[in-house]
Design an enzyme around this catalytic site. Structure first.
Site, PDB file in Angstrom:
ATOM      1  N   CYS A  57      17.663  85.332 -22.903  1.00 62.75           N
ATOM      2  CA  CYS A  57      17.964  84.294 -23.888  1.00 62.75           C
ATOM      3  C   CYS A  57      19.344  84.498 -24.504  1.00 62.75           C
ATOM      4  CB  CYS A  57      16.899  84.258 -24.975  1.00 62.75           C
ATOM      5  SG  CYS A  57      16.747  85.782 -25.933  1.00 62.75           S
ATOM      6  N   GLU A 124      17.799  97.313 -29.611  1.00 58.37           N
ATOM      7  CA  GLU A 124      16.506  96.786 -29.157  1.00 58.37           C
ATOM      8  C   GLU A 124      16.210  97.257 -27.740  1.00 58.37           C
ATOM      9  OE1 GLU A 124      15.866  94.202 -26.844  1.00 58.37           O
ATOM     10  OE2 GLU A 124      17.857  93.487 -26.352  1.00 58.37           O
ATOM     11  N   GLY A 201       4.481  85.044 -23.312  1.00 53.60           N
ATOM     12  CA  GLY A 201       5.282  86.132 -22.773  1.00 53.60           C
ATOM     13  C   GLY A 201       5.486  87.259 -23.769  1.00 53.60           C
ATOM     14  N   ILE A 204       6.777  86.225 -27.381  1.00 50.27           N
ATOM     15  CA  ILE A 204       5.712  85.621 -28.178  1.00 50.27           C
ATOM     16  C   ILE A 204       4.708  86.682 -28.624  1.00 50.27           C
ATOM     17  CG2 ILE A 204       3.689  84.121 -28.031  1.00 50.27           C
ATOM     18  CD1 ILE A 204       6.274  82.613 -28.557  1.00 50.27           C
TER      19      ILE A 204
END
Length: 429
Positions: A57, A124, A201, A204
């Protein structure tokens, strides 16, 4: 042999462009094969067919390796042209947003990305799994050769070292936690709100974990496959619905978080207008984490609708950045050391063909002199005479090239050879 990385990310391009350049997960292998065909089909005669594509993303990147016979700039430009051509975008629209990284800069970038240093959420861990998925797709499509295979294996090792020896992930605010904070700007608390997640996924799942911790009034998961939605919803004592039910169910929710792999929007303007009317204009928070986007952008102009995208989370996830600067510096130092190590490996690989040629020519000399020695023995020559002839013949052949080069050289070239040759012919004592 040269390495290239060409791509864009959340710092160089808005989500409106990133979604146009994104590769759906089920098309990565096809795209890798298309890149290989592009490179070997005359579009870039200077690049080999080693290629891998990372698409998330927040970024789309193409990694390539090959011989740059026509120069770095020409190869970078052609790689950028491939991205524009594949996505049917005007090159002039795409090019200003692309970063182009040759050789050690490409290596450094891969190490930083895998270590979470180039992410919107510093440190992350999700990006490492995404890179591993990209490598698996590339390998299945035949895109990995000696260089990219070695690059990614070292990339994963560096990421593991950074995460295990630094606190790069400490104090970070995840995208999921940021989503909760952003929703609390509209609703003072998540408790008492009806929350809908669209998709099932990893993102989510992370968001559902954070929202569930806030004790919402209800939690629902909508997915194309009902079984997957039920599996995720069950973990949080929620319920599941099919995507087909959204038009009639959307108005029941206060908070909506969407992240699917759909190439087209799932929620349209008309659907939301009907939901707003049914809610009697009660505010609705909508967060679209998908790239390409799941929610039509025009929806954001509606009254009582607060629509945000993945880019809007940027300011929130930077919280605590000052607490991580020492870890960043430590991670960068590790990466720099590993970059130099990898480039040393690349340099060594560059002389492999030369070494092979030397070995082949030496073997040819050896066989020729050995055949002469066998013929002498067959004629009855004394063994000592044969050995002497064999050794002198080999020595003469090995020395012929260097002696001729030294004889023909002049000036500085002769001085360099004179200094180099004794090192090449030095024997262990």
């Amino acid at each position: 042999m040269h390495l290239l990385t060409v791509g864009l990310n959340h710092t160089t391009a808005p989500v409106s462009l990133r979604e146009k350049v994104a590769f759906p997960a089920d098309q990565i292998g096809q795209a890798v094969m298309a890149a290989r065909a592009w490179f070997s089909g005359g579009n870039t005669p200077s690049i080999s067919d080693e290629a891998a594509i990372l698409s998330t993303c927040n970024r789309t990147e193409l990694y390539a390796a090959g011989n740059l016979q026509h120069g770095v700039d020409a190869s970078i430009d052609s790689t950028a042209h491939f991205l524009a051509h594949y996505h049917q975008l005007p090159y002039a629209e795409l090019r200003p947003h692309l970063y182009t990284l040759p050789q050690d800069n490409a290596v450094r970038h891969a190490f930083r990305v895998a270590s979470g240093l180039d992410s919107m959420v510093l440190g992350e861990a999700q990006i490492l799994g995404q890179m591993k998925d990209a490598v698996r797709h590339a390998e299945a499509a035949g895109g990995l050769g000696t260089y990219l295979h070695q690059l990614f294996q070292r990339t994963f090792a560096v990421a593991k070292e950074v995460r295990s020896t630094t606190e790069i992930g400490a104090h970070s605010v995840s995208m999921a936690a940021a989503a909760v904070r952003m929703s609390e700007r509209i609703f003072d608390t998540v408790a008492g709100q009806h929350v809908l997640f669209i998709g099932a996924g990893e993102m989510i799942e992370l968001c559902a974990t954070h929202f569930a911790a806030q004790n919402p009034k209800s939690l629902t998961v909508a997915n194309r496959t009902l079984e997957r939605a039920e599996l995720l919803a069950h973990r949080f004592n929620g319920q599941a619905i099919r995507l087909a039910e959204l038009p009639t169910q959307l108005g029941n929710f206060d908070i909506i978080v969407s992240c699917t792999a759909s190439s087209l929007p799932i929620i349209g303007l008309g659907m939301v207008e009907r939901a707003v009317k049914a809610r009697r204009h009660k505010p609705m928070f909508m967060l679209d984490l998908a790239v390409p986007r799941d929610i039509e952008t025009e929806i954001g102009r509606l009254d009582d609708i607060f629509l945000y995208t993945v880019d809007d989370l940027g300011s929130i996830v930077q919280t605590g950045m000052e607490n991580r600067q020492a870890a960043v510096a430590q991670a960068e130092a590790i990466i720099e050391t590993r970059v130099q190590s990898f480039m040393h490996w690349v340099d060594n690989r560059a002389v492999v063909p030369l070494i092979q040629d030397l070995q082949e020519s030496s073997e040819a000399m050896r066989r020729l002199e050995l055949e002469r020695a066998r013929k002498m023995l067959a004629k009855g020559e004394d063994i000592e005479v044969v050995l002497e002839a064999l050794s002198k013949g080999l020595t003469a052949k090995f020395m012929h090239g260097p002696q001729q080069a030294l004889h023909n050289a002049q000036g500085d070239e002769r001085a360099r050879l004179a200094a180099l040759l004794p090192q090449l012919f030095r024997t262990k004592r």
